[in-house]
Motif scaffolding. Structure first.
Motif, PDB file in Angstrom:
ATOM      1  N   GLY A 107      44.633  70.516 -34.360  1.00 21.23           N
ATOM      2  CA  GLY A 107      45.839  70.503 -35.078  1.00 21.23           C
ATOM      3  C   GLY A 107      46.867  71.161 -34.186  1.00 21.23           C
ATOM      4  O   GLY A 107      46.881  71.710 -33.230  1.00 21.23           O
ATOM      5  N   CYS A 108      48.326  71.113 -34.758  1.00 21.43           N
ATOM      6  CA  CYS A 108      49.314  71.661 -34.072  1.00 21.43           C
ATOM      7  C   CYS A 108      49.700  72.734 -34.926  1.00 21.43           C
ATOM      8  O   CYS A 108      49.942  73.130 -36.092  1.00 21.43           O
ATOM      9  N   CYS A 119      55.301  69.273 -32.407  1.00 17.16           N
ATOM     10  CA  CYS A 119      54.288  68.441 -33.203  1.00 17.16           C
ATOM     11  C   CYS A 119      54.855  66.958 -32.555  1.00 17.16           C
ATOM     12  O   CYS A 119      53.924  65.972 -32.815  1.00 17.16           O
ATOM     13  N   TRP A 125      51.567  68.516 -27.866  1.00 18.57           N
ATOM     14  CA  TRP A 125      50.632  68.407 -28.766  1.00 18.57           C
ATOM     15  C   TRP A 125      50.014  67.003 -28.576  1.00 18.57           C
ATOM     16  O   TRP A 125      50.595  65.985 -29.299  1.00 18.57           O
ATOM     17  N   HIS A 149      43.182  72.038 -39.165  1.00 16.39           N
ATOM     18  CA  HIS A 149      44.302  72.182 -39.953  1.00 16.39           C
ATOM     19  C   HIS A 149      44.980  73.329 -39.320  1.00 16.39           C
ATOM     20  O   HIS A 149      44.613  74.570 -39.708  1.00 16.39           O
ATOM     21  N   TYR A 150      46.046  73.205 -38.878  1.00 13.12           N
ATOM     22  CA  TYR A 150      46.828  74.394 -38.139  1.00 13.12           C
ATOM     23  C   TYR A 150      48.351  74.663 -38.855  1.00 13.12           C
ATOM     24  O   TYR A 150      48.989  75.527 -38.619  1.00 13.12           O
ATOM     25  N   ARG A 151      48.766  73.611 -39.920  1.00 10.56           N
ATOM     26  CA  ARG A 151      49.946  73.666 -40.169  1.00 10.56           C
ATOM     27  C   ARG A 151      50.316  74.646 -41.366  1.00 10.56           C
ATOM     28  O   ARG A 151      50.339  74.153 -42.610  1.00 10.56           O
ATOM     29  N   CYS A 161      58.533  69.914 -35.363  1.00 10.13           N
ATOM     30  CA  CYS A 161      57.367  70.102 -35.829  1.00 10.13           C
ATOM     31  C   CYS A 161      57.466  69.611 -37.448  1.00 10.13           C
ATOM     32  O   CYS A 161      56.445  69.855 -38.125  1.00 10.13           O
ATOM     33  N   TYR A 165      53.531  71.269 -44.436  1.00 11.44           N
ATOM     34  CA  TYR A 165      52.419  72.432 -43.948  1.00 11.44           C
ATOM     35  C   TYR A 165      51.868  72.891 -45.353  1.00 11.44           C
ATOM     36  O   TYR A 165      52.158  72.351 -46.600  1.00 11.44           O
ATOM     37  N   SER A 171      50.101  67.473 -45.191  1.00 10.61           N
ATOM     38  CA  SER A 171      49.749  68.332 -43.914  1.00 10.61           C
ATOM     39  C   SER A 171      48.494  67.846 -43.167  1.00 10.61           C
ATOM     40  O   SER A 171      48.436  67.733 -41.951  1.00 10.61           O
ATOM     41  N   ASP A 175      48.297  66.469 -39.505  1.00 10.91           N
ATOM     42  CA  ASP A 175      47.402  67.451 -38.724  1.00 10.91           C
ATOM     43  C   ASP A 175      46.217  66.682 -38.034  1.00 10.91           C
ATOM     44  O   ASP A 175      46.012  66.993 -36.752  1.00 10.91           O
TER      45      ASP A 175
END
Length: 416
Positions: A107-108, A119, A125, A149-151, A161, A165, A171, A175
């Motif tokens: 993920g970003c 992102c 990314w 999942h990083y957002r 980005c 989120y 999200s 992602d």
């Protein structure tokens, strides 16, 4: 005359449902099964065609305020010759697995206090590039080693980005699903839960889409989903849940949970086995990018079951650390860590290093690679080659799993 309206309704339902499919993929299950899954708009699940016969997919999860779509499933054995949703073909799980792709931490990264990834550009990314390159590889199955999942927070600059989120569909689609669909179309996937999918983070998205656990009523998050084993003719993948890992806080409940998971799968091991766990048993990190300031990482799993590995366990596969490390420790399985699928990278000792401290005063041989990419293990070839690829699918290094980290060499070194 009563048959005709029913037949028309069947056609309308099937055709309309096919048009609503957003994403689809295949997950191997147990020793002989596979789960065909799809994300579809609305509450209805489509018909899947399995070996030319229409079958009704079952709804795993319906629309909610956070996820305005449904996840549908159909379970089959591995003897089927074809499965599709309209023009969308599912990859099929083979009975044998000799070539296996490895990817993790994709993920970003949007997290308070950390550098923000851009992102919107592949240079920062590159997950979409990695997924495209992985999709082009010939392989029997792929493994995602966790952290999808990083957002987690609102982006301070939406131009960099975006604006999505949180643990919700926009999200998760941005992602993971949108950049990942090409590789999900190409290979069946085994999914490992990462610490980004633990109960205080993106647990709902993981449970809806990838977990082997049923969706309960009412929904709740379990810190440790039960371990499970995916079997092939001469290989087993024992999947453990180390999502609650915390490198800085050792607790006895985590120790007991990891030990209990390993003890649960231990009686099932009856052929060559890889243990899959998001947090690696062995690992070396650098302090503030200083290659001479090495620190060893989390100890819980090493102490919980690291000395209990039967001879049939040939490798431990993990992600979590944002680089690639191949680590050999005497009298232990080979450790392969692939956490370089797209998230912001960490610093690792590059190349081959003998006798590094990799945990609890234990020395190991380590080969490190700090660029983006993925890996491929070819069990069916002499030495069981492990190949490291960059984000464009170019080979950057190679090892032989049977010989350990000492066999690893960079491609540039091979040409000298």
């Amino acid at each position: 005359m009563r048959f005709w309206p029913v037949f028309l309704a069947f056609i309308v339902f099937a055709g309309g449902a096919r048009a609503d499919v957003l994403y689809h993929w295949t997950q191997p299950e147990g020793e002989e099964l596979q789960s065909f899954r799809a994300v579809v708009e609305g509450p209805l699940c489509p018909l899947i065609t399995v070996d030319a016969t229409p079958r009704q997919m079952q709804r795993r999860a319906g629309p909610t305020s956070a996820f305005d779509n449904s996840v549908c499933t159909y379970e089959s054995d591995r003897l089927v010759h074809a499965a599709s949703l309209g023009e969308r073909d599912f990859p099929l799980t083979p009975r044998d697995a000799q070539s296996i792709l490895l990817i993790g931490d994709t993920g970003c990264r949007l997290k308070d206090g950390d550098p923000i990834q851009n992102c919107e550009i592949a240079e920062d990314w590159p997950f979409a590039q990695v997924a495209d390159a992985l999709a082009k590889m010939e392989a029997d199955v792929a493994i995602h080693l966790g952290d999808y999942h990083y957002r987690e927070m609102a982006c301070p600059d939406p131009a960099l980005c975006g604006s999505v989120y949180g643990d919700n569909w926009p999200s998760w689609e941005a992602d993971f699903f949108r950049p990942a669909q090409v590789m999900l179309n190409a290979h069946p996937f085994v999914f490992v839960r990462g610490n980004r999918e633990k109960c205080t983070r993106g647990w709902m998205g993981f449970l809806r889409h990838f977990s082997s656990e049923p969706m309960g009523e009412p929904l709740f998050c379990d810190n440790y989903y039960p371990p499970f084993v995916v079997g092939f003719e001469d290989l087993q993948l024992a999947v453990l849940d180390s999502s609650t890992r915390d490198r800085h806080h050792y607790t006895w409940d985590r120790y007991r949970a990891m030990r209990d998971q390993f003890l649960e799968v231990l009686p099932l091991i009856d052929r060559e086995t890889w243990v899959l766990t998001h947090a690696p048993l062995w690992g070396v990190g650098t302090v503030d990018g200083d290659p001479d300031a090495l620190v060893t990482l989390e100890t819980i799993q090493r102490e919980a079951f690291g000395d209990m590995m039967p001879r049939l366990v040939s490798a431990v596969l993990a992600g979590d650390l944002h680089y690639v490390q191949v680590i050999s420790v005497s009298n232990h399985p080979l450790q392969l860590t692939f956490g370089n699928g797209g998230v912001e990278l960490y610093s690792t000792p590059e190349g081959l290093h003998d006798g590094l401290p990799v945990g609890n005063g234990v020395a190991g041989d380590l080969f490190g690679y700090g660029g983006f990419g993925f890996g491929l293990v070819e069990r069916g070839k002499p030495g069981s080659p492990v190949t490291l690829f960059d984000q464009n699918g170019a080979q950057v290094a190679g090892c032989e799993a049977d010989l350990g980290a000492d066999s690893c060499v960079m491609v540039t070194d091979e040409g000298e």
